[in-house]
Enzyme design. Structure first.
Site, PDB file in Angstrom:
ATOM      1  CB  SER A  16     -25.520  -2.865 -25.750  1.00 36.53           C
ATOM      2  OG  SER A  16     -26.024  -2.236 -24.709  1.00 36.53           O
TER       3      SER A  16
ATOM      4  CD1 TRP B  83     -30.646   1.674 -29.481  1.00 36.24           C
ATOM      5  CD2 TRP B  83     -30.288   1.612 -27.255  1.00 36.24           C
ATOM      6  NE1 TRP B  83     -31.989   1.853 -29.063  1.00 36.24           N
ATOM      7  CE2 TRP B  83     -32.121   1.775 -27.558  1.00 36.24           C
ATOM      8  CE3 TRP B  83     -29.910   1.448 -25.819  1.00 36.24           C
ATOM      9  CZ2 TRP B  83     -32.732   2.028 -26.511  1.00 36.24           C
ATOM     10  CZ3 TRP B  83     -31.046   1.696 -24.689  1.00 36.24           C
ATOM     11  CH2 TRP B  83     -32.375   1.739 -25.264  1.00 36.24           C
ATOM     12  CG  HIS B  84     -27.699   2.421 -23.578  1.00 35.10           C
ATOM     13  ND1 HIS B  84     -27.196   1.316 -23.871  1.00 35.10           N
ATOM     14  CD2 HIS B  84     -28.475   2.669 -22.558  1.00 35.10           C
ATOM     15  CE1 HIS B  84     -28.037   0.493 -23.265  1.00 35.10           C
ATOM     16  NE2 HIS B  84     -28.716   1.097 -22.638  1.00 35.10           N
ATOM     17  N   GLY B  85     -25.825   5.806 -26.893  1.00 36.77           N
ATOM     18  CA  GLY B  85     -25.315   6.990 -26.896  1.00 36.77           C
ATOM     19  C   GLY B  85     -23.993   7.215 -27.795  1.00 36.77           C
TER      20      GLY B  85
END
Length: 473
Positions: A301, A304-306
């Site tokens: 997670s 995925w965001h950065g």
């Protein structure tokens, strides 16, 4: 094409008129609506940049071919890798290799959507689609293409196979959701952003109290910003007759971090559960392995965001929260902690993690936390025994109200609007707001609509508008 723009309003009106005229064409109505929906997705996406279209078409093609030819683990893995290639390139390739490109809008969202289709076909949860137009509509579904909610093929594709005629309830409910999303975005998130952006960009010179206030406000900013977008997307989809799901369910009223993730960004949380956590073994393995599965899931997670360390740390913090929460569950049951206390503790834990999510670097995040721990030494500066004028000046300086450009009056209005939102959140915790509004007398309903429309108009006039936070992911 932002939902809050005039260009979207024009696009929406034209698309809606053509879409609802289509059922008049008899046997060809369904095909016409499908072509219109796919065309609308292309226009909507191309409005951001024509350079983005090849990436969308590539993911559509991979999805379609994978559905037809994924027969083994090897072919499944190869198609997943092929599907991820654009996302991996833009997120993880050296910056100089693609610095002349802009990150394709919504790439993460429709790639995850595509992966879920490929995985579901491979696991025989759904049948492969032989019609490429159906996959194109699914991957390029314009209401959700840029920032979700992440759709599942098993739920959306059947809705794409039926003619949608104009329905008054769907249309009005969709517009109510859209307006409520605009309220959260324009009247709360964008106002808060002025203060949060200033404080987070001036961490060394800001007081700990200002940093703490910015952290708390950012929790509401990102929630109102992202859930506002989700409400608008779901509202647009509902207007056209589609159920795009619910992406948020009062997450800050959760009594644990585990519950928070069942209420926050529900489409992504359930995606991570179904395609990462459960395939790793989920909760069906020994306890140490469960903890490892949780950490891996939240690491994914974060990644995925950065790509920066801040996102990785943010993900690992939430993984740690889950592990500690699971390990201490028997103790919590014995202590019988009041629900209100649990909600406050959960909010504080989530807000602390948001520091790493929002900070520009891990160093900034650590510096910020260090300054927040020194707040007790700042409290004497707000001595209520001081003269009112001196105390006001001190208050403005400590909380950076003047330098941030928000000011005391604007901050007071922002806090008032936030309190209105909090009260409405409590009122709608057990019953959807649309149902509550529907039960009110017609005069009261239209009075509320009028007030909301005027308030949104004033927000546009004051220039409170910024990009949606999750369009960066």
């Amino acid at each position: 094409m932002p939902f809050t723009s005039l260009s979207f309003a024009v696009f929406f009106v034209i698309t809606a008129l053509l879409y609802h005229i289509a059922p008049r064409f008899g046997k060809n109505a369904l095909l016409i609506q499908q072509i219109l929906l796919f065309g609308a997705g292309l226009v909507f996406y191309a409005f951001a940049s024509l350079h983005f279209i090849p990436f969308l078409l590539y993911v559509i093609a991979v999805s379609y071919l994978a559905g037809l030819f994924t027969k083994s683990r090897v072919s499944f893995a190869l198609f997943i890798i092929a599907d991820l290639m654009p996302l991996l390139f833009f997120k993880y390739a050296p910056h100089e290799q693609h610095m002349h490109w802009i990150f394709p809008l919504g790439l993460s969202f429709f790639t995850f959507q595509s992966i879920s289709y490929i995985a579901d076909v491979y696991q025989k949860k759904i049948a492969a689609e032989r019609n490429p137009l159906m996959i194109a509509m699914f991957v390029g579904f314009f209401p959700t293409i840029t920032s979700g909610p992440v759709q599942r093929a098993g739920k959306l594709i059947p809705q794409l196979k039926v003619v949608h005629r104009f329905d008054y309830d769907n249309a009005t409910d969709g517009m109510k959701l859209f307006a409520w999303g605009m309220f959260k975005k324009l009247m709360i998130a964008d106002r808060i952003a002025i203060y949060v952006d200033y404080v987070y960009s001036h961490i060394p010179s800001s007081h700990g109290l200002a940093l703490l206030l910015a952290t708390v406000l950012y929790s509401f900013q990102i929630y109102c910003d992202f859930s506002g977008y989700s409400d608008m997307a779901v509202g647009v989809a509902r207007y056209f007759g589609f159920d795009a799901g619910r992406n948020f369910d009062h997450p800050y009223l959760s009594q644990s971090v585990g519950e928070f993730w069942r209420r926050w960004h529900i489409s992504l949380s359930s995606w991570l559960r179904d395609y990462i956590y459960i395939p790793l073994g989920g909760s069906r393995v020994v306890l140490p392995r469960i903890y490892l599965n949780l950490m891996i899931t939240f690491l994914v997670s974060g990644v995925w965001h950065g790509t920066g360390w801040c996102f990785i740390v943010w993900g690992l913090i939430h993984g740690l929260y889950q592990c500690v929460g699971r390990a201490t569950r028997p103790l919590q049951e014995k202590l019988r902690i009041p629900a209100t206390v649990k909600v406050v503790i959960t909010f504080c834990l989530v807000s602390f993690a948001w520091i790493f999510f929002r900070a520009g670097s891990a160093g900034d995040a650590l510096h910020m936390i260090q300054k927040i721990t020194k707040i007790p030494s700042e409290l004497p500066l707000l001595n209520p025994m001081k003269p009112i004028i001196e105390l006001k000046t001190q208050f403005m300086e400590i909380f950076a109200l003047a330098s941030s450009g928000l000011g005391l009056k604007k901050m007071a209005v922002t806090v008032f609007l936030l309190m209105v939102f909090v009260i409405i959140s409590f009122m709608t915790q057990k019953k959807p707001g649309i149902e509550i509004i529907r039960e009110k007398p017609i005069v009261l309903r239209f009075a509320l609509y009028f007030i909301l429309i005027i308030a949104l108009y004033l927000c546009f006039g004051n220039g409170y508008s910024s990009n949606f936070i999750y369009q960066n992911f």
